[in-house]
Enzyme design. Structure first.
Site, mmCIF file in Angstrom:
data_model
loop_
_atom_site.group_PDB
_atom_site.id
_atom_site.type_symbol
_atom_site.label_atom_id
_atom_site.label_comp_id
_atom_site.label_asym_id
_atom_site.label_seq_id
_atom_site.Cartn_x
_atom_site.Cartn_y
_atom_site.Cartn_z
ATOM 1 N N ILE A 15 43.969 49.304 45.463
ATOM 2 C CA ILE A 15 43.946 48.653 46.805
ATOM 3 C C ILE A 15 45.309 47.575 47.101
ATOM 4 O O ILE A 15 45.828 47.571 47.911
ATOM 5 C CB ILE A 15 42.512 47.974 47.351
ATOM 6 N N SER A 37 47.056 39.727 36.768
ATOM 7 C CA SER A 37 46.502 41.064 36.383
ATOM 8 C C SER A 37 46.520 41.469 35.010
ATOM 9 O O SER A 37 47.612 41.003 34.425
ATOM 10 C CB SER A 37 47.152 42.168 36.914
ATOM 11 N N ARG A 38 45.776 41.631 34.172
ATOM 12 C CA ARG A 38 45.626 41.653 32.957
ATOM 13 C C ARG A 38 46.490 42.879 32.324
ATOM 14 O O ARG A 38 47.163 42.987 31.329
ATOM 15 C CB ARG A 38 44.260 41.997 32.227
ATOM 16 N N LYS A 91 37.035 42.676 50.363
ATOM 17 C CA LYS A 91 35.532 43.132 50.425
ATOM 18 C C LYS A 91 34.920 43.920 49.214
ATOM 19 O O LYS A 91 35.801 44.539 48.740
ATOM 20 C CB LYS A 91 35.337 44.097 51.797
ATOM 21 N N ASP A 169 29.955 50.411 48.432
ATOM 22 C CA ASP A 169 31.066 49.816 48.350
ATOM 23 C C ASP A 169 31.962 50.447 49.744
ATOM 24 O O ASP A 169 32.441 49.728 50.271
ATOM 25 C CB ASP A 169 32.015 50.223 47.087
HETATM 26 P P1 NAP Z 1 40.832 48.696 41.090
HETATM 27 O O1 NAP Z 1 41.703 49.596 41.203
HETATM 28 O O2 NAP Z 1 39.850 48.832 39.924
HETATM 29 O O3 NAP Z 1 41.490 47.481 40.805
HETATM 30 C C1 NAP Z 1 41.023 46.082 40.612
HETATM 31 C C2 NAP Z 1 41.607 45.304 39.741
HETATM 32 O O4 NAP Z 1 41.249 44.157 39.635
HETATM 33 C C3 NAP Z 1 41.911 46.044 38.264
HETATM 34 O O5 NAP Z 1 43.215 46.557 38.296
HETATM 35 C C4 NAP Z 1 41.948 45.026 37.345
HETATM 36 O O6 NAP Z 1 43.335 44.680 36.948
HETATM 37 C C5 NAP Z 1 41.494 43.814 37.873
HETATM 38 N N1 NAP Z 1 40.183 43.285 37.311
HETATM 39 C C6 NAP Z 1 40.060 41.943 36.933
HETATM 40 N N2 NAP Z 1 38.646 41.677 36.654
HETATM 41 C C7 NAP Z 1 38.196 42.883 36.537
HETATM 42 C C8 NAP Z 1 36.976 43.420 36.013
HETATM 43 N N3 NAP Z 1 36.089 42.631 35.513
HETATM 44 N N4 NAP Z 1 36.713 44.708 36.084
HETATM 45 C C9 NAP Z 1 37.453 45.703 36.515
HETATM 46 N N5 NAP Z 1 38.800 45.018 37.039
HETATM 47 C C10 NAP Z 1 39.087 43.944 37.046
HETATM 48 O O7 NAP Z 1 39.749 48.470 42.287
HETATM 49 P P2 NAP Z 1 40.284 48.532 43.696
HETATM 50 O O8 NAP Z 1 39.896 50.055 44.427
HETATM 51 O O9 NAP Z 1 41.585 48.103 43.998
HETATM 52 O O10 NAP Z 1 39.066 47.640 44.435
HETATM 53 C C11 NAP Z 1 39.505 46.144 44.250
HETATM 54 C C12 NAP Z 1 38.509 45.497 45.494
HETATM 55 O O11 NAP Z 1 39.288 46.278 46.903
HETATM 56 C C13 NAP Z 1 37.139 45.975 45.527
HETATM 57 O O12 NAP Z 1 36.312 45.034 46.134
HETATM 58 C C14 NAP Z 1 36.923 47.107 46.420
HETATM 59 O O13 NAP Z 1 35.961 47.349 47.199
HETATM 60 C C15 NAP Z 1 38.122 46.823 47.566
HETATM 61 N N6 NAP Z 1 38.657 48.038 48.252
HETATM 62 C C16 NAP Z 1 39.099 49.211 47.594
HETATM 63 C C17 NAP Z 1 39.556 50.259 48.361
HETATM 64 C C18 NAP Z 1 39.949 51.733 47.561
HETATM 65 O O14 NAP Z 1 40.084 52.287 48.431
HETATM 66 N N7 NAP Z 1 40.084 51.518 46.350
HETATM 67 C C19 NAP Z 1 39.647 50.049 49.870
HETATM 68 C C20 NAP Z 1 39.276 48.692 50.563
HETATM 69 C C21 NAP Z 1 38.813 47.631 49.652
HETATM 70 P P3 NAP Z 1 43.592 44.374 35.503
HETATM 71 O O15 NAP Z 1 42.827 45.049 34.667
HETATM 72 O O16 NAP Z 1 45.042 44.477 35.347
HETATM 73 O O17 NAP Z 1 43.068 42.646 35.582
#
Ligand code: NAP
Length: 309
Positions: A15, A37-38, A91, A169
């Protein structure tokens, strides 16, 4: 033109890349100064692998946008607030209502802005739907929110873990629209949660709710829908039918298209964040999170076939 406010993006994942980075660049209020970010990095800004290191090294960056999964949000938001930063939270705002409410209290005490975002509330049809409904009597509400988890959450193991929300989610997006357009509290009566036998969070949910005036509200969430995706909310009133389609981006009154246009959800989020910071205010509405919590409290567990991502 006023000077842009330096901001740090935390959690460079799907996101952050799809929405936050382009919306920050396209808006007038913020400039991306750092990323934390890690594994991920953003070109052209100061990158940190560790949040504490960022807080110490960049006291000039007074605004953070937390795009990490909810399970790590509380600790990061708490540290940011204690360090006097204004905070935007993706969120869902936290894993539990207790954490979310604690953050609101900490932000108020510290005098910083805390913005618990609900991106679907910025979909184009949502505000006109709220206005149209404001002088109508609601008879029924039906939510159908069915999407393909493999398409929208590829490789996201955290989403199936405790605190990852499973199908809630995306489902919480529908609940954020519901609580924005229907006045008064919504009450959960019962729910059925379908857990794949190899997963810790539900892949589908069927929820029976009611408005405070007794109108039935149903929600069907499912993560197994391939092909066309469905994000619809249909509201029957004493003066006709309203339908929000495509996640709230299209509003129909009866059969006629009332509002539609290009996606501005995250542009709207950053405009609102800028306005909140200028006014030194917070915006934390946890009703959608409460409905998720109540759905789990009233939930009947059903075990279904294993699911492979
Ligand atoms: P994602 O692709 O998994 O990205 C989350 C990032 O957070 C990871 O790249 C990771 O980066 C970091 N992170 C830090 N601590 C973590 C942990 N314990 N476990 C996993 N990742 C960790 O997820 P995302 O889809 O972007 O979603 C993130 C948030 O945005 C969520 O709350 C989700 O509900 C919300 N969201 C997502 C979407 C969608 O379509 N995907 C839409 C709207 C809102 P590092 O490993 O580099 O630290």
């Amino acid at each position: 033109m006023t000077k842009r406010i330096p901001l740090a993006l935390v959690g460079v994942g799907k996101i952050a890349r799809d929405q936050h980075i382009p919306s920050i660049a396209g808006g007038a209020d913020f400039e991306l100064a750092a990323a934390v970010s890690r594994h991920g990095k953003v070109d052209g800004v100061d990158n940190f692998e560790n949040f504490d290191a960022f807080l110490t090294a960049r006291p000039d960056v007074k605004v953070v946008s937390l795009c990490t999964p909810p399970e790590v949000r509380f600790d990061m938001a708490k540290k940011a607030i204690a360090a006097g930063r204004d905070v935007l939270m993706e969120k869902p705002p936290a894993t539990t209502l207790g954490e979310a409410e604690a953050l609101s209290a900490l932000a108020a005490e510290a005098g910083v802005t805390l913005f618990a975002t609900w991106h679907s509330r910025f979909a184009l049809g949502v505000e006109p739907a709220r206005l149209w409904l404001s002088d109508k009597t609601i008879k029924t509400v039906s939510i159908v929110w069915k999407e393909d988890v493999r398409r929208w959450h590829p490789g996201q193991a955290w989403i199936w873990e405790p605190g990852g929300f499973g199908v809630f989610d995306p489902g919480i997006n529908a609940l954020s629209i519901l609580t924005a357009v229907v006045p008064g509290p919504i009450l959960v009566e019962r729910s059925t949660l379908e857990f794949p036998e190899n997963k810790k969070q539900p892949i589908a949910a069927s929820i029976a709710m009611r408005t405070v005036d007794g109108a039935p509200v149903s929600a069907e969430f499912d993560w197994r829908q391939e092909g066309p995706q469905t994000w619809d909310i249909t509201i029957e009133t004493d003066q006709g039918l309203l339908r929000l389609s495509k996640g709230g981006s299209e509003l129909y009154i009866g059969d006629a298209l009332h509002t539609a246009g290009p996606d501005r959800e995250y542009a709207g989020i950053y405009e609102r964040f800028g306005a909140l910071i200028r006014a030194r205010e917070s915006d934390t509405d946890y009703q959608p999170l409460r409905l998720v919590a109540d759905s789990f409290l009233c939930g009947e567990r059903k075990v279904v076939a294993s699911f492979e991502d």
